[in-house]
Scaffold this active site. Structure first.
Site, PDB file in Angstrom:
ATOM      1  N   ARG A 107       9.745 -60.665  25.547  1.00 10.02           N
ATOM      2  CA  ARG A 107       9.301 -59.158  25.566  1.00 10.02           C
ATOM      3  C   ARG A 107       7.963 -59.022  24.785  1.00 10.02           C
ATOM      4  NH1 ARG A 107       9.218 -56.553  29.134  1.00 10.02           N
ATOM      5  NH2 ARG A 107       6.871 -56.545  28.640  1.00 10.02           N
ATOM      6  N   LYS A 142     -10.389 -45.565  16.236  1.00 12.52           N
ATOM      7  CA  LYS A 142      -9.261 -44.845  16.799  1.00 12.52           C
ATOM      8  C   LYS A 142      -8.472 -46.018  17.673  1.00 12.52           C
ATOM      9  CE  LYS A 142     -11.044 -40.427  17.286  1.00 12.52           C
ATOM     10  NZ  LYS A 142     -11.367 -39.313  18.162  1.00 12.52           N
ATOM     11  N   LYS A 174     -20.016 -38.343   8.661  1.00 12.15           N
ATOM     12  CA  LYS A 174     -19.612 -37.453   9.507  1.00 12.15           C
ATOM     13  C   LYS A 174     -19.780 -36.159   8.984  1.00 12.15           C
ATOM     14  CE  LYS A 174     -16.180 -38.545  12.032  1.00 12.15           C
ATOM     15  NZ  LYS A 174     -16.991 -38.894  13.516  1.00 12.15           N
ATOM     16  N   GLU A 204     -23.818 -38.661  11.568  1.00 12.69           N
ATOM     17  CA  GLU A 204     -23.306 -38.035  12.789  1.00 12.69           C
ATOM     18  C   GLU A 204     -24.204 -36.542  12.824  1.00 12.69           C
ATOM     19  OE1 GLU A 204     -19.204 -37.411  14.272  1.00 12.69           O
ATOM     20  OE2 GLU A 204     -19.632 -35.632  13.127  1.00 12.69           O
ATOM     21  N   ASP A 225     -23.268 -36.160  18.570  1.00 13.50           N
ATOM     22  CA  ASP A 225     -22.150 -35.713  19.021  1.00 13.50           C
ATOM     23  C   ASP A 225     -22.059 -34.843  19.761  1.00 13.50           C
ATOM     24  OD1 ASP A 225     -18.978 -36.076  18.706  1.00 13.50           O
ATOM     25  OD2 ASP A 225     -19.050 -34.130  17.520  1.00 13.50           O
TER      26      ASP A 225
END
Length: 302
Positions: A107, A142, A174, A204, A225
């Site tokens: 597994r 992410k 950001k 950004e 963005d």
């Protein structure tokens, strides 16, 4: 001259701790009680790992490590390498050894193979959509906790590039950084003063006015963005004019600011985004929304 990148390498020492932790999670406090209850210690088994879908293989070294850690007596014979394209029915691996060990490692070995092969396979679909353009697909931070290096490895096998690996290897300013620090250009200049000359700085922006401000501070990359293709084309032209380059010279200019697009990127939108002329397209979908590749282990019966 176009340079074809070599396949990425994933050494056993880079994955052993993660495989060991996965095995400990699966085996728990008492081990594989189903196998212990039904399979005699003396029985041997041969099993094959086959693909049931078309895709790109990733995670072979993790599978090898899973069987080795459970039992070094298991013989692992790989028929494919990471990065190979496979079709339904293709054999990836043959394992031979104590049946208990083969079944107890199954597994964890398959989980890594299925997850990473799924990332590589979906990434390849994204890369194929924009292969006619100079733009490159890139991943983001992410990723599933603990699996970032593995996910980014699979992304590269799928034909895309890696964004930063963490908070410490590149600067990405950001919107929240800008809101607190007080401005786009000032944030870029502060980052430049703080970091060494080897650290890339990206900022950004969510509008063309912010982009113009960012250009005054000369970041390495500007992240555009949630802009549609038409707005992205405007951004490319603004960047070209700011660099004083002709349309012909712009694409291959080594020192100009690079442009990255993000937001609303999927298989239905990426082509138009790439055709706008931007350099990079970042998306979390290739690491966070990739379906697993269907891979199974079957004991060979005689």
């Amino acid at each position: 001259m176009t340079v074809t990148p070599l396949r990425p390498t994933l050494l056993a020492i880079m994955v052993e701790d993660q495989v060991r932790a996965a095995l400990q999670e699966d085996l728990g406090r008492a081990g594989d009680i189903t196998t212990y209850a039904t399979i005699a210690p003396s029985l041997m088994a041969e099993a094959r790992v086959n693909t049931r879908q078309e895709g790109i293989v990733a995670g072979m070294e993790l599978a090898r490590t899973a069987f080795r850690l459970v039992d070094p007596a298991v013989v692992f014979d790989a028929h494919m390498e990471d990065g190979d394209r496979v079709k339904p029915g293709d054999a990836l691996i043959t394992v031979n050894g104590p049946a208990r060990s083969v079944l107890s490692a199954e597994r964890v070995a398959l989980n890594f193979l299925m997850h990473l092969s799924g990332i590589a396979t979906l990434t390849a679909r994204y890369a194929a959509e924009i292969a006619h353009t100079p733009a490159k697909v890139t991943c983001t931070r992410k990723t599933l906790p603990g699996l970032r290096a593995l996910a980014k490895y699979a992304v590269r096998l799928g034909g895309a590039s890696n964004h930063r690996y963490g908070l410490d290897d590149a600067v990405l300013i950001k919107d929240n950084h800008i809101a607190v620090s007080g401005g786009v250009a000032s944030a870029v200049r502060a980052a430049r003063a703080y970091c060494g000359h080897l650290v890339k700085i990206e900022v950004e922006v969510d509008g063309l006015d912010q982009m113009r401000e960012a250009l005054t501070a000369s970041p390495d990359v500007i992240l555009l963005d949630n802009m549609g293709p038409e707005r992205l084309r405007e951004a490319v032209e603004i960047n070209r004019l700011a660099a004083g380059l002709s349309p012909e010279a712009y694409r291959n200019a080594p020192n100009r600011v690079k442009l990255e697009a993000s937001g609303n990127v999927d298989l239905t939108t990426i082509k138009a985004i790439a055709e706008s002329g931007i350099d990079y397209i970042s998306t979390s979908k290739i690491t966070m929304a990739a379906p697993t590749l269907d891979v199974g282990l079957d004991v060979v019966t005689r």
